[in-house]
Design a protein around this motif. Structure first.
Motif, PDB file in Angstrom:
ATOM      1  N   TYR A 117       4.476  11.122   2.101  1.00 28.02           N
ATOM      2  CA  TYR A 117       4.161  10.296   0.932  1.00 28.02           C
ATOM      3  C   TYR A 117       4.075  11.195  -0.293  1.00 28.02           C
ATOM      4  CZ  TYR A 117       2.927   6.821   4.427  1.00 28.02           C
ATOM      5  OH  TYR A 117       2.972   5.952   5.482  1.00 28.02           O
ATOM      6  N   ASP A 118       4.419  10.631  -1.445  1.00 31.90           N
ATOM      7  CA  ASP A 118       4.292  11.384  -2.688  1.00 31.90           C
ATOM      8  C   ASP A 118       2.839  11.427  -3.161  1.00 31.90           C
ATOM      9  OD1 ASP A 118       7.152  11.979  -3.291  1.00 31.90           O
ATOM     10  OD2 ASP A 118       7.290   9.796  -3.249  1.00 31.90           O
ATOM     11  N   TYR A 119       2.123  10.326  -2.967  1.00 31.86           N
ATOM     12  CA  TYR A 119       0.723  10.251  -3.388  1.00 31.86           C
ATOM     13  C   TYR A 119      -0.085   9.560  -2.297  1.00 31.86           C
ATOM     14  CZ  TYR A 119       2.813  11.281  -7.897  1.00 31.86           C
ATOM     15  OH  TYR A 119       3.530  11.862  -8.905  1.00 31.86           O
ATOM     16  N   LYS A 149       2.306  15.128  -3.391  1.00 34.89           N
ATOM     17  CA  LYS A 149       2.271  15.730  -4.722  1.00 34.89           C
ATOM     18  C   LYS A 149       0.846  15.782  -5.249  1.00 34.89           C
ATOM     19  CE  LYS A 149       6.917  14.172  -6.007  1.00 34.89           C
ATOM     20  NZ  LYS A 149       7.710  13.282  -6.911  1.00 34.89           N
ATOM     21  N   ILE A 254       4.491   8.690 -12.745  1.00 36.35           N
ATOM     22  CA  ILE A 254       5.002   8.473 -11.394  1.00 36.35           C
ATOM     23  C   ILE A 254       6.409   7.883 -11.469  1.00 36.35           C
ATOM     24  CG2 ILE A 254       4.685   7.129  -9.282  1.00 36.35           C
ATOM     25  CD1 ILE A 254       1.740   7.477  -9.581  1.00 36.35           C
ATOM     26  N   GLN A 255       7.310   8.465 -10.721  1.00 35.16           N
ATOM     27  CA  GLN A 255       8.715   8.094 -10.798  1.00 35.16           C
ATOM     28  C   GLN A 255       9.035   6.895  -9.914  1.00 35.16           C
ATOM     29  OE1 GLN A 255      10.894   9.670 -13.001  1.00 35.16           O
ATOM     30  NE2 GLN A 255       8.900  10.474 -13.637  1.00 35.16           N
ATOM     31  N   GLU A 257      10.695   4.741  -7.035  1.00 37.31           N
ATOM     32  CA  GLU A 257      10.989   5.064  -5.640  1.00 37.31           C
ATOM     33  C   GLU A 257       9.997   6.056  -5.033  1.00 37.31           C
ATOM     34  OE1 GLU A 257      15.098   5.943  -4.941  1.00 37.31           O
ATOM     35  OE2 GLU A 257      15.799   4.333  -6.254  1.00 37.31           O
ATOM     36  N   SER A 258       8.919   6.358  -5.761  1.00 29.64           N
ATOM     37  CA  SER A 258       7.853   7.168  -5.169  1.00 29.64           C
ATOM     38  C   SER A 258       7.233   6.404  -4.009  1.00 29.64           C
ATOM     39  CB  SER A 258       6.777   7.491  -6.205  1.00 29.64           C
ATOM     40  OG  SER A 258       7.276   8.344  -7.211  1.00 29.64           O
ATOM     41  N   LYS A 259       6.675   7.139  -3.061  1.00 29.48           N
ATOM     42  CA  LYS A 259       6.037   6.549  -1.886  1.00 29.48           C
ATOM     43  C   LYS A 259       4.531   6.796  -1.965  1.00 29.48           C
ATOM     44  CE  LYS A 259      10.138   6.959   1.038  1.00 29.48           C
ATOM     45  NZ  LYS A 259      11.016   7.199  -0.117  1.00 29.48           N
ATOM     46  N   VAL A 260       3.779   5.705  -1.920  1.00 34.39           N
ATOM     47  CA  VAL A 260       2.336   5.765  -2.119  1.00 34.39           C
ATOM     48  C   VAL A 260       1.618   5.188  -0.905  1.00 34.39           C
ATOM     49  CG1 VAL A 260       0.411   4.978  -3.557  1.00 34.39           C
ATOM     50  CG2 VAL A 260       2.598   5.591  -4.618  1.00 34.39           C
ATOM     51  N   ILE A 286       8.134   1.006  -6.701  1.00 31.38           N
ATOM     52  CA  ILE A 286       7.404   1.988  -5.903  1.00 31.38           C
ATOM     53  C   ILE A 286       7.171   1.417  -4.509  1.00 31.38           C
ATOM     54  CG2 ILE A 286       5.163   3.164  -5.650  1.00 31.38           C
ATOM     55  CD1 ILE A 286       5.014   3.190  -8.722  1.00 31.38           C
TER      56      ILE A 286
END
Length: 330
Positions: A117-119, A149, A254-255, A257-260, A286
């Motif tokens: 995951y990004d976040y 991240k 937050i860009q 297609e980020s994965k949260v 997202i």
């Protein structure tokens, strides 16, 4: 156990159609029908998804125990969700509730689905939530080897209630706000020193106040942030999870297609997933997924929220969130 779930990927027509299908499955599920039947209801046949959601919303007034009971703490006069009781629920109805809420997603959804995951975000809350949710963030990172991240604590400036003190003083004595609670909880769980940089705006109206704290500890490969965002309607209400996330997403850039991954309590998973999908996952393209910390961490004295009345209240919250989503997109 297979659950009904509202999973959101990229913002495409195919994705939104899948979400609509998952909503239809949830609203038409034998488990939800069983709950309605146990409380004397019969859902009319041949309703489309929007009409069915509206009918269930009206019926779910029966499960609004916070309003119906108007339960108040004798010493503080507070009316909080952890103060409701089962007095209006028969043993037979209680049995039906616990036979069906797990399949509806209010129990058991605790394992993340992705490999990365990004976040990873802990959502603020009451009583022990601001300790247990950061604790589960660390547990899933350690167990799965996630390298996000950033790890983020999202909360608000809600004052701590006196009826919470017995619980919150075990890890955050003297805390004044939910922001204080989750800071204390994350510092304890992640072993953080109280060294940080902070942006803060203080308003006469606390609903407009915000803060972003970045801990200076370098023991992890990711930064640990604590964010309290302002309300989008400060004259009407406090900030909610959507306000705070949108505030954080803008500040953090937050860009798409980020994965949260969101961490909450299991009882809130369907409601908070649906609200996240509606308010910021789809609008910002997202991927969002919500899981809850293990229910065995709950203690009836300090955390609570394990009664049939609590589960029915959150089934109603999910129905409310579904109606908001359908009202905007169908």
């Amino acid at each position: 156990m297979e659950y009904y779930y509202f999973l959101c990927g990229e913002n495409t027509a195919k994705t939104t159609e899948k979400i609509k299908e998952s909503i239809e499955c949830w609203l038409n599920s034998p488990e939800l029908i069983a709950l309605v039947t146990a409380f004397g209801g019969e859902i009319p046949e041949d309703l489309d998804v929007t009409e069915r959601a509206k009918w269930l919303l009206l019926f779910s007034d029966n499960w609004d125990y916070r309003r119906k009971q108007k339960t108040k703490d004798a010493k503080t006069g507070e009316a909080a969700r952890w103060l409701v009781n089962n007095e209006a629920i028969t043993p037979g109805q209680e049995k039906v509730v616990f036979e069906n809420v797990e399949k509806l997603g209010l129990k058991g959804i605790s394992e993340p689905l992705l490999e990365q995951y990004d976040y990873i975000i802990a959502l603020g809350g009451a009583r022990m939530s601001c300790l247990f949710r950061p604790k589960y963030v660390k547990e899933v990172i350690d167990k799965r080897g996630f390298s996000p991240k950033a790890v983020v604590m999202l909360s608000g400036m809600r004052p701590v209630l006196e009826s919470e003190r017995m619980a919150t003083d075990t890890y955050a004595p003297g805390a004044e706000t939910e922001f204080d609670l989750i800071n204390a909880g994350s510092e304890q769980i992640f072993g953080l020193q109280r060294e940080y940089t902070e942006e803060r705006y203080c308003s006469v109206n606390p609903n407009s106040s915000w803060a972003i704290r970045k801990y200076a500890d370098l023991k992890y490969d990711f930064p640990v942030l604590s964010v309290s965002g302002p309300s989008s309607e400060p004259e009407k209400r406090r900030a909610n999870s959507a306000d705070t996330f949108c505030f954080f997403a803008k500040k953090q850039q937050i860009q798409p297609e980020s994965k949260v991954l969101l961490i909450t309590s299991q009882i809130y998973v369907p409601y908070q997933q649906m609200e996240a999908v509606r308010t910021w996952a789809i609008p910002n393209n997202i991927y969002v997924e919500t899981v809850g910390f293990p229910t065995e961490w709950n203690d009836s004295k300090q955390q609570g929220m394990m009664l049939a009345a609590n589960y029915l209240q959150e089934v109603r919250s999910t129905i409310q969130a579904i109606n908001r989503y359908l009202g905007e997109r169908v």
